[in-house]
Design a protein around this motif. Structure first.
Motif, PDB file in Angstrom:
ATOM      1  N   ILE A  21       0.677  -1.400  -0.125  1.00 36.44           N
ATOM      2  CA  ILE A  21      -0.007   0.082  -0.035  1.00 36.44           C
ATOM      3  C   ILE A  21       0.749   1.329   0.086  1.00 36.44           C
ATOM      4  CG2 ILE A  21      -2.010  -1.073   0.873  1.00 36.44           C
ATOM      5  CD1 ILE A  21      -1.259  -0.125   3.721  1.00 36.44           C
ATOM      6  N   ILE A  35      -4.378   0.531  -2.995  1.00 41.16           N
ATOM      7  CA  ILE A  35      -5.451   0.849  -1.498  1.00 41.16           C
ATOM      8  C   ILE A  35      -6.856   0.792  -1.961  1.00 41.16           C
ATOM      9  CG2 ILE A  35      -6.206   2.704  -0.173  1.00 41.16           C
ATOM     10  CD1 ILE A  35      -3.277   3.271   0.620  1.00 41.16           C
ATOM     11  N   PHE A  95      -6.017   4.536   4.113  1.00 39.02           N
ATOM     12  CA  PHE A  95      -6.722   2.988   3.833  1.00 39.02           C
ATOM     13  C   PHE A  95      -8.329   3.089   4.612  1.00 39.02           C
ATOM     14  CE2 PHE A  95      -7.037  -1.534   5.175  1.00 39.02           C
ATOM     15  CZ  PHE A  95      -6.862  -2.113   3.653  1.00 39.02           C
TER      16      PHE A  95
END
Lengths: 270, 270
Positions: A21, A35, A95
């Protein structure tokens, strides 16, 4: 050790590596496309009793290393702890944004607000709150963080330690480790073309592999994957299967969550 | 109740109202200029043993109201809890950003990760970790949040309740409440030109004032300030002076932190 039982289905612990990520070579650089894709896969899989743990990648690691946070509190390095924690909350926020706006009832849990370590190992963790969240249908999301330590003052708590701790404390059915390689290999697949990927390993085979490879972490020829597995060994010993898959490849995490066939390394006790 | 003693100087608890750091009339709109100015004032004041509590303004309130989070968990409203918590972490992140990049060793504490309420009142709060942070020279920053509740499932915990709880549990010298009006007035200063500001009130005078004003919160003629004071009464009863100042006016928070003369309302036990 008493294992806390949940209603069926058993818990699934999904780890998303920091290298998936974030852009590891660029400080404080999120990989927003990955993400968002992973948030889609998690949404589409619609798994109950899921917990997500994510790593720090180029958010947590460079700052923590610059100030040598893992070695503990020294007069004057408070700012480094504050910065490490802050950048991790920023990555977590990105996130969470991706999950929340897809109508996933995800709740971030801040390790430094609820976990204390002792010499780097988890000493206290509020399991009651964690269990209540899962029972109410939430998806807890926790991450590697800078945390207070009863001996060192503070230190770094890795996402991998959190995975093993949560999995062994709760009634966990499986662990899925999403990384930026295809699985556990005989050599670093990023640099060695001859690297052979293991599709299945028993605990005994994993231990043999570890004993064959030179001890210091710094010469881990598997590119860090075997070192990561050392942290996860207690979970495998508890009988929890660990599946390592490439989270950068579309739908691999989705398939792993759904229990569908997917390329990777499966590690089981026997 | 045992009060936890800190090294001198005593703790200063600074509340920054949500109406100061967000545009109350515009959902999810931070007032970045005020956030940055306040971070400058906090940096310049360089106060030891400081704790900051901030409100939710147009981040927390509209989402919490939309889903009626304060009335508790109902099957299906998990998403509202998740969203309320998430937007509060976003607002907190903006405030933390301003502090951290001014080299202030600020640590955000996530209420929902470490506090459980019972019917809306704080039931458990990890004071050891909080105390350790202050002793190590950190500036803890905590905020109104959606939290788990042992009876309701979950609810809203206000910044004002946090202020009173922290102040009465630790050896606190003073509370500074930064709001978007000049102080506690006889009427809402935003709508009533005849509103008279009280410069000093004793606990007895404050209670008299409360008894003169009609009971329901909804008809609080002071524009909500008297309602806010109800939450802070336990701290005043503990002998902790409460200073209400206009945090939108440049340098008012700085002067209040430094103990310099500044316009506002001072409330003392006697």
């Amino acid at each position: 050790m008493k294992v806390l039982r949940l209603n069926p289905p058993k818990l699934t612990v999904l780890k998303i590596g920091g290298s998936v990520i974030t852009e590891k070579s660029e400080e404080l650089t999120p990989r927003m496309q990955d993400i968002n894709r992973l948030a889609d896969e998690i949404k589409n899989a619609a798994i109950q009793n899921l917990v997500i743990v994510h790593g720090g990648g180029s958010f947590g690691h460079p700052v923590a290393q610059k100030y040598n946070i893992s070695s503990g509190f020294k007069e004057g390095n408070q700012q480094g702890f504050a910065e490490t924690h802050h950048v991790m909350t920023v990555l977590n926020g990105l996130f969470m944004d991706a999950l929340i706006w897809r109508d996933i009832p995800a709740i971030s849990i801040t390790p430094s607000s609820c976990i204390t370590t002792k010499k780097g190992r988890i000493q206290s963790f509020d399991e009651a709150r964690f269990k209540a969240l899962i029972k109410m249908g939430f998806l807890p999301v926790i991450y590697g963080d800078a945390v207070l330590d009863s001996e060192l003052g503070f230190t770094i708590l890795s996402g991998d330690q959190l995975v093993a701790h949560i999995a062994t404390r709760f009634d966990t059915g499986r662990i899925i480790i999403g990384v930026d390689v295809d699985g556990l290999c005989s050599a670093d697949p990023k640099t060695e073309k001859t690297a052979k990927m293991y599709e299945h390993l028993t605990l005994a085979e994993l231990k043999t592999l570890q004993s064959q490879i030179c001890k210091p972490m710094s010469c881990d020829v598997t590119g860090g994957m075997l070192g990561k597995m050392t942290e996860l060994l207690p979970a495998v010993e508890h009988g929890i299967p660990v599946m390592i898959v490439n989270a950068k490849k579309p739908n691999y995490i989705y398939k792993a969550l759904k229990g569908e066939d997917v390329q990777g390394t499966l590690i089981e006790k026997e």
